[in-house]
Design a protein around this motif. Structure first.
Motif, short mmCIF file in Angstrom:
data_model
loop_
_atom_site.label_atom_id
_atom_site.label_comp_id
_atom_site.label_asym_id
_atom_site.label_seq_id
_atom_site.Cartn_x
_atom_site.Cartn_y
_atom_site.Cartn_z
N UNK A 162 -2.04 -3.78 -9.54
CA UNK A 162 -2.22 -5.03 -8.79
C UNK A 162 -3.68 -5.40 -9.09
N UNK A 183 11.90 4.73 -9.30
CA UNK A 183 10.73 5.43 -8.85
C UNK A 183 10.94 7.03 -9.52
N UNK A 232 0.16 1.85 -9.48
CA UNK A 232 0.26 0.72 -8.77
C UNK A 232 -0.92 -0.12 -8.36
N UNK A 278 0.47 6.02 -6.89
CA UNK A 278 0.05 4.89 -6.29
C UNK A 278 -1.21 4.45 -7.15
N UNK A 286 6.62 2.98 -2.40
CA UNK A 286 7.47 1.85 -2.23
C UNK A 286 8.48 2.04 -1.18
N UNK A 322 0.68 -1.10 0.03
CA UNK A 322 0.07 0.02 0.00
C UNK A 322 0.69 1.27 -0.01
N UNK A 323 2.04 1.20 0.42
CA UNK A 323 2.81 2.49 0.69
C UNK A 323 3.34 3.01 -1.08
N UNK A 324 2.60 4.23 -1.19
CA UNK A 324 2.56 4.96 -2.63
C UNK A 324 4.11 5.24 -2.88
#
Ligand SMILES: Cc1cc2nc3c(=O)[nH]c(=O)nc-3n(C[C@H](O)[C@H](O)[C@H](O)COP(=O)(O)OP(=O)(O)OC[C@H]3O[C@@H](n4cnc5c(N)ncnc54)[C@H](O)[C@@H]3O)c2cc1C
Ligand code: SF4
Lengths: 63, 410
Positions: free
Chosen positions: B312, B42, B308, B305, A57, A53-55
């Motif tokens: 998922x 990142x 991501x 986010x 990472x 869940x960590x935006x």
């Protein structure tokens, strides 16, 4: 299993604390603090969930 | 039967897809194609830690190639997809070694992200006999390293583009000792989907660090000169001497390679609320726009986010046939040391209220509302209150979201 956090990547979103406040906390700037780097087996799923869940990472869970 | 999943694009969204496919128990082959030579990294760190010089490229790495191998993910850096053929279910790459140029799939996930928009006044190379005006853009690690090398003390840096990325670049350049101008066409400084609502706050942050802000100023050309290296020319005839010019004029989905695939709608890659585009074709991250069940419109991703979560969501769908809730947007930023966090659908708000902190202080938490409902949150230097309010907001939105979801599937 061990948990590692990259504090310089943390953006203080606090998702980790919401799912596992026994493993993670935030300092006054909101940056993650690791409470337990070697958690019990039954906390492994929570640690994984926090990492996913960590935006930013910023959390790694290693076997 | 799906035996082979091909993910095109090896960054946030593509990596999350590949990892979660494995996480959800998929035993078949997973191929991850990436155009860049770097391991996945990142991207948000590019305009922050990398431009500031506080991180080496290594520190931005998201995952080691060896970890991917251990997960049974066949990561192929330096493989750019150039075409998809849905009849033969193959993706063609620009890699010319025998056997690696055509990749067969049972399901393909498009995660090619976005590219920086290059404005018409910032061509790659100028007309013959003229040195090319080196207008930088920022999207990749290579771009960031090139720009970081130019951010030298006392240099005059002009950042064109008054969105979040422009503000972040101006902030990093200032911290490196450059003299910075932040200019753009719009009337104020914007913060993502919150638009111009925080323009005054952003102006105050820049003013405190002596960044010169020019809004309502349209750049029409950049020309080499003898004094400072470039002359930035505006529509009203004024000029600004600059040593370094960086355009932060937004990003465009990197979907040109799909032009003849039949997958694009008016040039966009549209997916449903679970990332499905067509038979055996899925899309995640900045390349795509997912249908937002709450508004009935397609919404671009734009944030790490969300990328991501979309990855998922598709990963679980492919591996386990499981549908996930629509990801609620979240983003953060860091501008002159101020930490901004934002959550929800800020663009649909019709009112904004102060929930904590103070209008005039650097700490403030704002609640966004659409009619009677909370729809978003923006925090300035208030991480813990943000966390607590966000938990409540997400509970409210997911209750509303599952209602919308029921409507959609009933
Ligand atoms: C400088 C910068 C700062 C940012 N800061 C923030 C922030 O603070 N907070 C936040 O939430 N978001 C931020 N973002 C946005 C965030 O980084 C993106 O939303 C996120 O990276 C999207 O992930 P993605 O995987 O969809 O796309 P991308 O990260 O763009 O990755 C797509 C990948 O696909 C590859 N690719 C492209 N075409 C092909 C092809 N044909 N074949 C194979 N591979 C291909 C590319 O090389 C790239 O590696 C920032 C973005 C930038 C550029
Ligand atoms: S979830 Fe990630 S970014 Fe947020 S506080 Fe925890 S470590 Fe930091």
């Amino acid at each position: 299993m061990t948990i590692e956090v990259t504090r310089s990547a943390c953006v203080g979103a606090g998702q980790c604390v919401l799912v596992a406040d026994d493993l993670f906390d935030q300092d006054d700037d909101g940056l993650v603090m690791l409470i337990e780097e070697d958690p019990r087996e039954d906390r492994v799923d929570s640690a994984r969930r926090a990492a996913s869940l960590c935006p930013a990472r910023a959390i790694q869970v290693r076997e | 039967m799906i035996e082979r999943i091909v993910v095109v694009g090896a960054s946030t969204a593509g990596l999350a897809t590949a990892e979660s496919v494995r996480d959800a128990g998929f035993r078949g082959e997973v191929v991850l194609l990436g155009a860049e030579q770097w391991d996945p990294y990142r991207r948000p760190a590019l305009s922050k830690q990398i431009l500031l010089g506080t991180w080496k490229p290594d520190q931005a790495r998201l995952v080691e190639a060896s970890t991917l191998r251990a997960l049974g993910i066949d990561f192929r850096p330096g493989h750019r997809a150039v075409r998809i053929d849905r009849r033969s279910r193959t993706v063609q790459t620009d890699h010319h070694a025998i056997g690696t140029d055509i990749v067969r799939y049972d399901a393909v996930v498009i995660a090619t992200g976005a590219s920086a928009r290059r404005p018409s006044w910032a061509p790659y190379s100028a007309e013959a006999n003229r040195p090319a005006p080196a207008v930088h853009v920022l999207r990749t690690l290579d771009d960031a390293l090139r720009i970081a090398g130019q951010l030298v003390r006392r240099r005059r840096v002009t950042v064109v583009g008054t969105g979040v990325l422009g503000s972040e670049i101006a902030s990093a350049a200032t911290a490196r000792g450059a003299r910075v101008s932040l200019v753009g066409r719009s009337a104020g400084l914007s913060l993502g989907a919150a638009g111009l609502r925080f323009s005054d706050r952003l102006r105050a942050l820049h003013a405190a660090r002596d960044v010169e802000v020019r809004t309502g100023a349209e750049v029409v050309a950049v020309r080499p000169t003898d004094g400072p290296r470039y002359d930035v020319r505006f529509a009203d005839g004024t000029r600004l001497g600059s040593d370094v010019v960086i355009a932060a004029a937004g990003a465009e989905p990197a979907v040109a390679w799909l032009a003849d695939s039949g997958l694009l709608t008016d040039g966009s890659l549209l997916a449903d609320s679970h990332g499905r585009v067509a038979d055996r074709v899925f899309a995640v991250g900045d390349a795509s726009s997912w249908l937002d069940p709450a508004t009935g419109t397609h919404r671009a991703c734009g944030h790490q986010l969300t990328a991501m979560e979309q990855g998922r969501s598709v990963g679980r769908l492919l591996a386990a046939g499981q549908l996930s809730p629509y990801p609620i947007p979240f983003f953060w930023s860091e501008i002159h040391g101020a930490r901004v966090q934002a959550s929800g659908r800020l663009d649909i708000a019709d009112s904004v209220e102060l929930l904590a902190g103070d209008h005039d202080s650097d700490q403030a938490l704002f609640g966004f509302r659409a009619g009677d409902h909370a729809c978003g949150l923006v925090a300035w230097n208030m991480p813990k209150p943000f966390r607590n309010h966000q938990a409540a907001l997400l509970a409210e939105l997911s209750a509303a979201g599952s209602a919308a979801h029921l409507l959609e599937t009933s």
